[in-house]
Write an enzyme that holds these catalytic residues in place. Sequence first.
Site, PDB file in Angstrom:
ATOM      1  N   TRP A  24       7.581  -8.900 -12.854  1.00 41.42           N
ATOM      2  CA  TRP A  24       6.419  -8.183 -13.547  1.00 41.42           C
ATOM      3  C   TRP A  24       5.659  -7.146 -12.896  1.00 41.42           C
ATOM      4  CZ3 TRP A  24       5.964  -6.915 -18.172  1.00 41.42           C
ATOM      5  CH2 TRP A  24       6.393  -7.736 -19.294  1.00 41.42           C
ATOM      6  N   HIS A  29       4.352  -0.405 -12.574  1.00 39.24           N
ATOM      7  CA  HIS A  29       4.674   0.764 -11.930  1.00 39.24           C
ATOM      8  C   HIS A  29       5.522   1.460 -13.041  1.00 39.24           C
ATOM      9  CE1 HIS A  29       3.196   0.421  -7.895  1.00 39.24           C
ATOM     10  NE2 HIS A  29       3.251  -0.843  -7.860  1.00 39.24           N
ATOM     11  N   ASP A  86       8.154  -0.976  -3.282  1.00 38.95           N
ATOM     12  CA  ASP A  86       8.265  -2.540  -2.981  1.00 38.95           C
ATOM     13  C   ASP A  86       9.496  -2.986  -2.580  1.00 38.95           C
ATOM     14  OD1 ASP A  86       5.651  -3.139  -3.686  1.00 38.95           O
ATOM     15  OD2 ASP A  86       6.017  -3.223  -5.577  1.00 38.95           O
ATOM     16  N   ARG A  89      10.159  -2.202   1.172  1.00 36.88           N
ATOM     17  CA  ARG A  89       9.320  -2.345   2.035  1.00 36.88           C
ATOM     18  C   ARG A  89       9.288  -3.276   3.414  1.00 36.88           C
ATOM     19  NH1 ARG A  89       3.962  -4.120  -1.021  1.00 36.88           N
ATOM     20  NH2 ARG A  89       3.077  -4.606   0.932  1.00 36.88           N
ATOM     21  N   HIS A 163       4.942   5.632  -6.850  1.00 32.92           N
ATOM     22  CA  HIS A 163       4.585   4.018  -6.594  1.00 32.92           C
ATOM     23  C   HIS A 163       3.102   4.052  -6.405  1.00 32.92           C
ATOM     24  CE1 HIS A 163       5.574  -0.204  -5.940  1.00 32.92           C
ATOM     25  NE2 HIS A 163       4.608  -0.005  -4.962  1.00 32.92           N
ATOM     26  N   HIS A 173      -5.409  -3.917  -5.076  1.00 33.06           N
ATOM     27  CA  HIS A 173      -5.092  -3.137  -3.997  1.00 33.06           C
ATOM     28  C   HIS A 173      -6.150  -2.515  -3.116  1.00 33.06           C
ATOM     29  CE1 HIS A 173      -0.469  -3.283  -4.519  1.00 33.06           C
ATOM     30  NE2 HIS A 173      -0.850  -4.008  -5.495  1.00 33.06           N
ATOM     31  N   ASP A 200      -1.351  -7.680 -10.955  1.00 27.75           N
ATOM     32  CA  ASP A 200       0.034  -6.916 -10.820  1.00 27.75           C
ATOM     33  C   ASP A 200       0.812  -7.025 -12.008  1.00 27.75           C
ATOM     34  OD1 ASP A 200      -0.045  -5.419  -8.417  1.00 27.75           O
ATOM     35  OD2 ASP A 200       1.261  -7.009  -7.198  1.00 27.75           O
TER      36      ASP A 200
END
Length: 423
Positions: A24, A29, A86, A89, A163, A173, A200
Site C-alpha cells: 500500500w 505515490h 523505495d 533504496r 517520489h 516523513h 503511508d
Amino acid sequence: MRPSSLQAFVLAAVFARAPTAYAWGAAGHEIVATIAQIHLPKPVLETVCDILNFGDSATSYSSSSSRSHSQAYPPCHLAPIAAWADQIRSKPQYRYTAPMHYINALDDLPADSCAFPGPQGWSGRPNQNVLSALGNVSHVLRGFAAGDQSVSAANEALRFFVHWVGDMHQPLHMSGREKGGNGARVAWNGRVTNLHSVWDGLLIAQSVRQTPRNYSSPLGGTAGAFVEPHLRGAIYDPYIRRIMHEGLSEGGRFHEDSPAWLDCPEPAFTASEQGSQEPLRPVVLGLTTPAGTEKKWDDATLCPYAWAKPIHALNCDLPVWPHELDQGGHQDAFAAEVHEHGHEHEYSIEEELADFDHVLGIHVESTRPPRHPELVELDTPEYAGKIADGWVVERLLAMAGVRLAGLLTDIFHDVSGEMPSKA
Ligand SMILES: *[C@@H]1O[C@H](CO)[C@@H](O)[C@H](O)[C@H]1NC(C)=O
Ligand SMILES: *[C@@H]1O[C@H](CO)[C@@H](O)[C@H](O)[C@H]1NC(C)=O
C-alpha cells in the site's frame, strides 16, 4: 520482436495491470503521480515520457520504436515509476538516498511540541534530507531542459522527484519522533501496526475501500475526457475519480484553494531559525548564491521548506501523532522490540480487503473484543473517522499531485518535442 524487448513488454504489461501486487505504501505515490499526470499539459507529458521511456530501453531509444508510440496518448504513465525510489533504496549504489525520503528536526516532539526546525536545527548530515534532495534533483531536471544534463541523469532524477514530492506531503516523513512513527506501535482494526504505516497506507486503503460505488464507472463529460485517459485499471481509480470530481474540479472542495498550492510565500525561515546544522543557503542547489544574498531558502517556484512546514504542523494540530501514545507508558517496551525486529508487517491489499469483508459480514465492530487492548486503536471515529471526514489525506494527495504537475510544467514547458541527441 526480439526476445529482450518481448520480455520487457510482458513485464511492463504485468506491472501496469497488477498494481495490487505492491504494498500500500506504493499506492499513495501512484495516486499522486496519476493526479499529476492528469494535470500535465500534453507537450510536457510527452517530454516526461520521452525521458522515462529512455530509461526503459536505453539502446532502442533512437530507433523508430519509441516514435511509433507517439500516436498513443498518454505516451506513458508516471504511476509505475512513482515507488521506484523505495524499491532501490537498499541497493548498495543507492543506499546514500535512504535519508532523502524524510527530514527530522532535532527538537521535534509531536503531538505536544512541533519544531520545524527547533533551536538545534535538523538531524542528520546537512542537505541529506528530502527537502534539499528535491532541490538537487530539480536542478538536474532543469539542467536537462537546458541541454546540460544527459537523458539518463534526467531519468533517474525524475524518478526521485516524483517520489519525493509525494513523501514531502506525508506528515510523518517530516518528523523524526520514533523514526517518523515507525517505532510507535498502534492497533489498526485490531491488528498490530505502527503509526507510520497507518499514514503511508492504511488510511489510503480505507478511503479507497469507502469510495462510493458511483465512481467505479468512468467519469463523463469534460472531466471524464480530462481524467479517464490517465487511469490504468488500478484498484484506486475510483478514488482518483472522487478526488478529482469532489475535490479539484470546479465546485469541488479544493477548487478555490488549489491554485495557491503552487505559490511560494516569503522565506519561511530566517537565519536564526535555521539552527547550526544547516548551511545558510537556498534549497535551489547548484544556483550558487553569493554570500549575503541568501534571501530565501526556497526557490520562487519550488519551495519545499515553506510547503512542508504546514504539513509538518499537522503532526501537532490534527494531531497526526495521537496524544494517547504518550499516556499509559507502555510504548517504551514496544519501541525496543520494534528496533530489534525492524519493519512491521505491511498489509497487502488482499489482506486488507479480506479483513474488511470479514468485519462487514460477520462482526459488528463495537462488540468485537479488542485483540490488542494494550495498544492505541486508530481505526476509530475519533481518529480515522475525523481524518476521513476532513478529507485530510485526499487534500495531501491532491496537493502533492498538483504541485508535482506545476513543477514539471515549470521545468519542461520550454523543451521542444525533440530529445537532445546526446544521451
Ligand atoms: C543530487 O542528485 C544527483 C543525481 O540525481 C546525485 O548523483 C547526487 O548524489 C545528489 N546529491 C546530493 C547532495 O543529494
Ligand atoms: C457520487 O455520489 C455522491 C454521493 O454519494 C455525489 O456527491 C457525487 O457527486 C457522485 N459523483 C458522481 C461522479 O456522480
